[in-house]
Design a protein around this motif. Structure first.
Motif, PDB file in Angstrom:
ATOM      1  N   ALA A 150       0.632  -0.908   0.026  1.00  0.00           N
ATOM      2  CA  ALA A 150       0.154   0.385  -0.399  1.00  0.00           C
ATOM      3  C   ALA A 150       0.791   1.498  -0.170  1.00  0.00           C
ATOM      4  O   ALA A 150       0.565   1.787  -0.743  1.00  0.00           O
ATOM      5  CB  ALA A 150      -1.142   0.234   1.052  1.00  0.00           C
ATOM      6  N   TYR A 151       2.159   1.177   0.821  1.00  0.00           N
ATOM      7  CA  TYR A 151       2.893   2.502   0.666  1.00  0.00           C
ATOM      8  C   TYR A 151       3.323   2.732  -0.676  1.00  0.00           C
ATOM      9  O   TYR A 151       3.568   3.424  -0.740  1.00  0.00           O
ATOM     10  CB  TYR A 151       4.360   2.457   2.104  1.00  0.00           C
ATOM     11  N   THR A 152       3.906   1.611  -1.045  1.00  0.00           N
ATOM     12  CA  THR A 152       4.516   1.964  -2.435  1.00  0.00           C
ATOM     13  C   THR A 152       2.984   2.142  -3.474  1.00  0.00           C
ATOM     14  O   THR A 152       3.882   3.248  -4.187  1.00  0.00           O
ATOM     15  CB  THR A 152       5.173   0.611  -2.944  1.00  0.00           C
ATOM     16  N   LEU A 153       2.182   1.570  -3.674  1.00  0.00           N
ATOM     17  CA  LEU A 153       1.664   2.176  -4.569  1.00  0.00           C
ATOM     18  C   LEU A 153       1.061   3.182  -4.228  1.00  0.00           C
ATOM     19  O   LEU A 153       0.652   3.903  -5.188  1.00  0.00           O
ATOM     20  CB  LEU A 153       0.405   0.448  -4.997  1.00  0.00           C
ATOM     21  N   GLU A 154       0.840   4.008  -3.642  1.00  0.00           N
ATOM     22  CA  GLU A 154       0.375   4.834  -2.632  1.00  0.00           C
ATOM     23  C   GLU A 154       1.056   6.870  -3.169  1.00  0.00           C
ATOM     24  O   GLU A 154       0.435   6.841  -3.162  1.00  0.00           O
ATOM     25  CB  GLU A 154      -0.530   5.222  -1.280  1.00  0.00           C
ATOM     26  N   GLN A 155       2.296   5.819  -3.325  1.00  0.00           N
ATOM     27  CA  GLN A 155       3.579   7.323  -3.621  1.00  0.00           C
ATOM     28  C   GLN A 155       3.257   8.936  -4.705  1.00  0.00           C
ATOM     29  O   GLN A 155       4.037   9.205  -4.775  1.00  0.00           O
ATOM     30  CB  GLN A 155       4.576   6.851  -3.466  1.00  0.00           C
TER      31      GLN A 155
ATOM     32  N   THR B 183      -6.038   5.349  -5.250  1.00  0.00           N
ATOM     33  CA  THR B 183      -4.970   4.747  -6.883  1.00  0.00           C
ATOM     34  C   THR B 183      -5.791   3.719  -6.913  1.00  0.00           C
ATOM     35  O   THR B 183      -6.084   2.827  -5.852  1.00  0.00           O
ATOM     36  CB  THR B 183      -3.895   4.807  -6.617  1.00  0.00           C
ATOM     37  N   THR B 184      -6.059   3.667  -8.530  1.00  0.00           N
ATOM     38  CA  THR B 184      -6.442   2.013  -8.611  1.00  0.00           C
ATOM     39  C   THR B 184      -5.759   0.472  -8.274  1.00  0.00           C
ATOM     40  O   THR B 184      -6.435  -0.007  -7.480  1.00  0.00           O
ATOM     41  CB  THR B 184      -6.667   1.979  -9.940  1.00  0.00           C
ATOM     42  N   LEU B 185      -4.412   0.869  -8.258  1.00  0.00           N
ATOM     43  CA  LEU B 185      -3.762  -0.553  -7.583  1.00  0.00           C
ATOM     44  C   LEU B 185      -3.889  -0.355  -6.326  1.00  0.00           C
ATOM     45  O   LEU B 185      -3.899  -1.363  -5.628  1.00  0.00           O
ATOM     46  CB  LEU B 185      -2.381  -0.485  -8.152  1.00  0.00           C
ATOM     47  N   GLY B 186      -3.740   0.903  -5.712  1.00  0.00           N
ATOM     48  CA  GLY B 186      -3.774   0.410  -4.223  1.00  0.00           C
ATOM     49  C   GLY B 186      -5.432   0.035  -3.426  1.00  0.00           C
ATOM     50  O   GLY B 186      -5.478  -0.744  -2.295  1.00  0.00           O
TER      51      GLY B 186
END
Length: 475
Positions: free
Chosen positions: A301-306, A339-342
């Motif tokens: 989640a941290y990586t995808l939301e950056q 985000t969509t991926l998040g």
């Protein structure tokens, strides 16, 4: 007055209405003309100081500009003209945006030269600046690490030198042949451990213990123990030789390694404490799975939301809270992906959480029911033992008191055993009803009378009415 120009403005009739004064700037060959009133909006900047001191002597102005062309009346600055186009936005719009293609680090140096605070830099540009600074710091750290690996730290002595060699041996496979060998051996241990873990679940390769329960084959268990021993030694040595132990412990991959090693020792400890603690260990595996899921999905989640400018995930430890409330399906809504991926990661996380929590519910309930039934049967057995002791005592008294009291005690005994029949648990097996009139003696009563009879004399115990033998079958 050097470099001061006057701009005249006329009304619609052609008559002169007003005039403004400004200065001519030569920024790397590009001419710029700025009005004094505009520059005074930010009086602490270099250009405002240049305007306010333009009436002074040449020596006062020489400290503010690189050169002055008296023939053209231009103040010359040997600076980047593209960056200066972003600088003058401050005087017109009150904020600065870094144009694409300009190095953020170099632009910060331009801002420092023009005496402009970073506060006026737009937030989106501050994020780009922070990323550039982090990237440069990482590059500098890697360069320093490469230099140390090649040449070594000349100031290292004794233990520090040994620590550095051990760190290179375990963490830098490209540093030497022995380091490559250790890396290959570690990979083989990981592969063997994975294969053993999968093969150990095949029923045909499992063995039964004394209670008939399936358990892992001793050979596979020995191989797994050896692999865990290797992983433990490797982790401890890497921790000891690490130059930054806090960073090593908080590293995501090292946390995964620790979580993979610890369950073995937890189960080993609980096994040594007894069977009851082993049942607790089985429930503890659920917590371990949940912990691994929290670490995994919070990092994702941290990586995808950056990439989102308004991200709520500021760090991986801060994301742990989101992972916990998502996997447990609580969902307070105080932090959520944008985000969509998040959102896809969030969907997978709460599905995994539901599965991890729902699957053990049936075994937990079954264990509770089994434990409760065992407790009830044990209490019933204890009650029957007390009644049997009372029966033996009454029979001993009847034996000494004569036939009349003996018949009376037999009636009392019959009442006691009738109560025992009614109090037996539904899980208790009743294989046989023995009739004393048929000449069949009760083994437990035979032994009791042999024990309490006088020395050298054996008596036949009195015949009792219908006696129940309770064969307690505890599942």
């Amino acid at each position: 007055m050097w470099g001061i120009t006057r701009t005249r403005y006329a009304d619609c009739n052609g008559s002169e209405a007003s005039e403004e004064t400004g200065i001519v700037l030569n920024i790397g060959g590009v001419i710029q003309v700025l009005c004094g009133d505009v520059l005074n909006r930010f009086p602490e900047t270099r250009l405002a100081e240049l305007w306010n001191t333009s009436k002074g002597c040449l020596e006062d102005l020489s400290s503010l500009c690189d050169d002055y062309d008296s023939g053209k009346g231009e103040f010359y600055f040997d600076r980047d003209p593209d960056a200066f186009k972003c600088i003058i936005e401050l005087y017109y719009y009150g904020e600065i945006h870094i144009k694409r293609g300009i190095c953020p680090i170099c632009f910060v140096q331009e801002m420092e030269f023009w005496k402009i605070d970073l506060y006026f830099l737009d937030d989106c540009c501050k994020g780009d600046l922070q990323e550039a600074e982090d990237e440069l710091a990482e590059i500098a750290e890697k360069v320093q690490s490469i230099l140390v690996d090649r040449e070594g730290d000349p100031s290292a002595r004794g233990w520090q030198c040994f620590q550095m060699c051990l760190w290179k041996l375990l963490e830098k496979p490209e540093s030497s042949l022995s380091a490559r060998v250790i890396a290959i051996v570690s990979f083989l241990f990981i592969l063997i451990s994975s294969v053993v873990m999968c093969v150990g679940t095949i029923p045909d390769l499992q063995v039964e213990d004394a209670e008939g329960n399936h358990m892992e084959h001793p050979i596979l268990e020995a191989i797994e123990t050896t692999c865990i021993g290797w992983f433990t030694v490797e982790y401890v040595l890497r921790l000891i030789s690490s130059p930054n132990k806090v960073k090593f412990v908080l590293s995501f991959m090292n946390i995964i390694d620790f979580m993979a090693i610890m369950p073995f020792y937890v189960v080993l400890t609980l096994t040594s404490l007894g069977t009851a603690m082993m049942e607790l260990a089985n429930l503890g595996m659920l917590l371990m799975y949940m912990g691994v899921g929290v670490f995994l999905f919070s990092a994702l989640a941290y990586t995808l939301e950056q990439s989102h400018p308004e991200t709520m995930f500021t760090s991986i430890p801060q994301s742990f809270w989101w992972a916990v409330i998502t996997m447990t399906t609580v969902g307070y809504g105080d932090i959520y992906p944008k985000t969509t991926l998040g959102r896809c990661n969030a969907a997978v996380s709460f599905l995994c959480g539901v599965i991890a929590i729902a699957l053990p519910i049936h075994p937990i309930i079954n264990n509770f029911v089994i434990f409760y039934n065992k407790q009830q049967v044990l209490e019933t057995a204890a009650k029957h033992e007390i009644e049997l002791m009372a029966l033996r005592s009454s029979e001993a008294c009847a034996e000494e008191s004569g036939p009349h009291i003996q018949r009376r005690s037999v009636g009392v005994a019959a009442g006691v055993w009738d109560n025992a029949i009614r109090s037996c648990h539904s899980d208790t097996c009743i294989p046989l009803l023995k009739d004393p009139r048929a000449g069949v003696q009760t083994p437990s009563l035979d032994r009791s009378f042999d024990k309490h009879s006088p020395r050298g004399h054996t008596e036949t115990p009195p015949q009792l009415p219908t006696v129940l033998l309770c064969n307690i079958n505890i599942k």
